[in-house]
Design an enzyme around this catalytic site. Sequence first.
Site, PDB file in Angstrom:
ATOM      1  N   ASP A  25       0.843  -1.191   0.000  1.00 54.58           N
ATOM      2  CA  ASP A  25       0.000   0.000   0.000  1.00 54.58           C
ATOM      3  C   ASP A  25       0.881   1.243   0.000  1.00 54.58           C
ATOM      4  OD1 ASP A  25      -2.345   1.413  -0.019  1.00 54.58           O
ATOM      5  OD2 ASP A  25      -2.644   1.312   2.142  1.00 54.58           O
TER       6      ASP A  25
ATOM      7  N   HIS B 241      -3.671  14.003   0.625  1.00 57.78           N
ATOM      8  CA  HIS B 241      -3.948  13.098   1.742  1.00 57.78           C
ATOM      9  C   HIS B 241      -2.780  13.084   2.727  1.00 57.78           C
ATOM     10  CE1 HIS B 241      -5.319   9.631   3.998  1.00 57.78           C
ATOM     11  NE2 HIS B 241      -4.156   9.046   3.791  1.00 57.78           N
TER      12      HIS B 241
ATOM     13  N   GLU C  47     -10.481   3.969   3.408  1.00 57.52           N
ATOM     14  CA  GLU C  47      -9.539   4.669   2.543  1.00 57.52           C
ATOM     15  C   GLU C  47      -9.906   4.299   1.111  1.00 57.52           C
ATOM     16  OE1 GLU C  47      -5.507   3.923   3.942  1.00 57.52           O
ATOM     17  OE2 GLU C  47      -5.691   5.633   5.292  1.00 57.52           O
TER      18      GLU C  47
ATOM     19  N   GLU D 159      -9.151   3.948  -2.534  1.00 57.61           N
ATOM     20  CA  GLU D 159      -7.887   3.811  -3.252  1.00 57.61           C
ATOM     21  C   GLU D 159      -8.105   3.113  -4.597  1.00 57.61           C
ATOM     22  OE1 GLU D 159      -4.619   2.338  -0.990  1.00 57.61           O
ATOM     23  OE2 GLU D 159      -5.427   3.020   0.940  1.00 57.61           O
TER      24      GLU D 159
ATOM     25  N   ASP E  91      -9.364   0.386   1.765  1.00 55.08           N
ATOM     26  CA  ASP E  91      -8.375  -0.050   2.749  1.00 55.08           C
ATOM     27  C   ASP E  91      -8.867   0.375   4.135  1.00 55.08           C
ATOM     28  OD1 ASP E  91      -6.004  -1.004   3.841  1.00 55.08           O
ATOM     29  OD2 ASP E  91      -4.985   0.908   3.567  1.00 55.08           O
TER      30      ASP E  91
ATOM     31  N   ARG F 124      -8.296   4.013  13.064  1.00 56.86           N
ATOM     32  CA  ARG F 124      -7.392   5.140  13.325  1.00 56.86           C
ATOM     33  C   ARG F 124      -6.854   5.141  14.750  1.00 56.86           C
ATOM     34  NH1 ARG F 124      -6.054   6.082   8.279  1.00 56.86           N
ATOM     35  NH2 ARG F 124      -7.821   6.721   7.001  1.00 56.86           N
TER      36      ARG F 124
ATOM     37  N   GLN G 237      -4.190   2.517  14.884  1.00 58.66           N
ATOM     38  CA  GLN G 237      -3.083   2.995  14.048  1.00 58.66           C
ATOM     39  C   GLN G 237      -2.252   4.057  14.762  1.00 58.66           C
ATOM     40  OE1 GLN G 237      -4.524   4.740  10.399  1.00 58.66           O
ATOM     41  NE2 GLN G 237      -2.508   5.402   9.712  1.00 58.66           N
TER      42      GLN G 237
ATOM     43  N   LYS H 266      -4.567  -1.737  10.143  1.00 60.32           N
ATOM     44  CA  LYS H 266      -4.858  -1.830   8.709  1.00 60.32           C
ATOM     45  C   LYS H 266      -5.074  -3.262   8.238  1.00 60.32           C
ATOM     46  CE  LYS H 266      -3.621   2.490   7.427  1.00 60.32           C
ATOM     47  NZ  LYS H 266      -4.349   3.364   6.515  1.00 60.32           N
TER      48      LYS H 266
ATOM     49  N   THR I 265      -9.042  -5.570   3.749  1.00 66.31           N
ATOM     50  CA  THR I 265      -8.937  -4.630   2.640  1.00 66.31           C
ATOM     51  C   THR I 265      -9.842  -5.167   1.537  1.00 66.31           C
ATOM     52  OG1 THR I 265      -6.632  -4.139   3.190  1.00 66.31           O
ATOM     53  CG2 THR I 265      -7.376  -3.548   0.975  1.00 66.31           C
TER      54      THR I 265
ATOM     55  N   GLU J  15     -10.163  12.682   7.188  1.00 69.67           N
ATOM     56  CA  GLU J  15     -10.035  14.016   6.609  1.00 69.67           C
ATOM     57  C   GLU J  15     -11.386  14.726   6.551  1.00 69.67           C
ATOM     58  OE1 GLU J  15      -7.197  13.621   2.971  1.00 69.67           O
ATOM     59  OE2 GLU J  15      -7.824  11.634   3.631  1.00 69.67           O
TER      60      GLU J  15
END
Length: 408
Positions: free
Chosen positions: A119, A126, A191, A193, A225, A229, A232, A245, A249, A352
Amino acid sequence: MVVVGARSEGMTSFGLRTLPYGSFCTIQDPRPRVGVAVDDQVLDLTAASAQRLPAYAEVFAAGTLDRFLGAGPDAWATVRSAVEGWVNDPRIRAALGEHFLPAADVRMLASFAVADYVDFYASEQHATAVGRIFRPDGDALTPNWKHLPIGYHGRAGTVVPSGTPIVRPCGQRRTPEGEVVFGPSTRLDIEAEVGFVVGTPSALGEPVGLGDFDQHVFGVVLVNDWSARDLQAWEYVPLGPFLGKSFATSISPWVVPLAALEHARTAPPARDVPVLPYLDDADHPPWGLDLQLQVRLNGEVISEPPYAGMYWTPAQMLAHLSVNGASVRTGDLYASGTVSGPGERQAGSLLELSNGGREPFPLEDGTTRAFLQDGDEVVISATAPGAGGTRISLGEVRGIVHPSRSVT
Ligand code: CA
């Protein structure tokens, strides 16, 4: 502008030009078969190749894309050309009639065995936004960011097909008061992607140069993904993402071949820091991609991230991940990292969109979200420019959050 790829609930129409590949079965016949999406139908390529392209029948016999991915670019071009010919010839299409199934009647399966999963972190917007949230007192971008596409090795075994339930992960987190506790993640995120699927392997010790990208990479999938948080933020220093993570996925079931994206190719953003020669694509055909992503939460569009502004191209990502001599394998998947644009509602993560969780955003149902709740469904879809001003669909990847399993 004609949008090819209008979707009905749970189903994507791919038109006649995209011709993505996947693996499917039906209730009547549970054996896996390779399919090609044609409009709102699925062509059973395992059966059709046995009938009209016998040299490739063995490649599709197992019902997954693994052997086809490894067959290389000449095989990819030959099969795509043959299928285009069938689809556009009414007589052949009629002769293959029994092998065209309504898309609504098929169940999509994992289309290929994921070998390694990497990844990246290729969106400047970002990386800057996350840097400000996670390291408010430091520089938003790390000193290496514009010199190399930052990435990490993920967990291939938990790359799951679209629709797989996403169980809220448990783990360690540190509370705002500094206490270390264990329990279900309270900051579960997405996420959005784009993933790149490697077909042709490379040998150990032989880097893949920028110019060989399309000889090795077969096509593109959409990726969610999923990210915890809170886990993480506590675990990632100094070795990077781990359990926050690796729990799941999701990838879209249809692999869109690079050959279908020729009208989407575009120059990446101007580089404001010179890069080393192995990453310098100034004299190469561009591999920026003008894809338009869309993120829906419980049916409501919450973001529309543009892919065209991604700083690092997939050709640079592949060149970098192999420059030390690491080999690539058939079925390797590498993802772009969260796609975020500079505008309002263009971010590919809730982190975000909610400003680090501090500003929950309203939904049409009257609730607000900073992070995902149990029962939330996230669907990421994308379109790309097609021929003659049309747009083609890249399909979608979906997943629903399920409650944590109790842990004692
Ligand atoms: Ca990611």
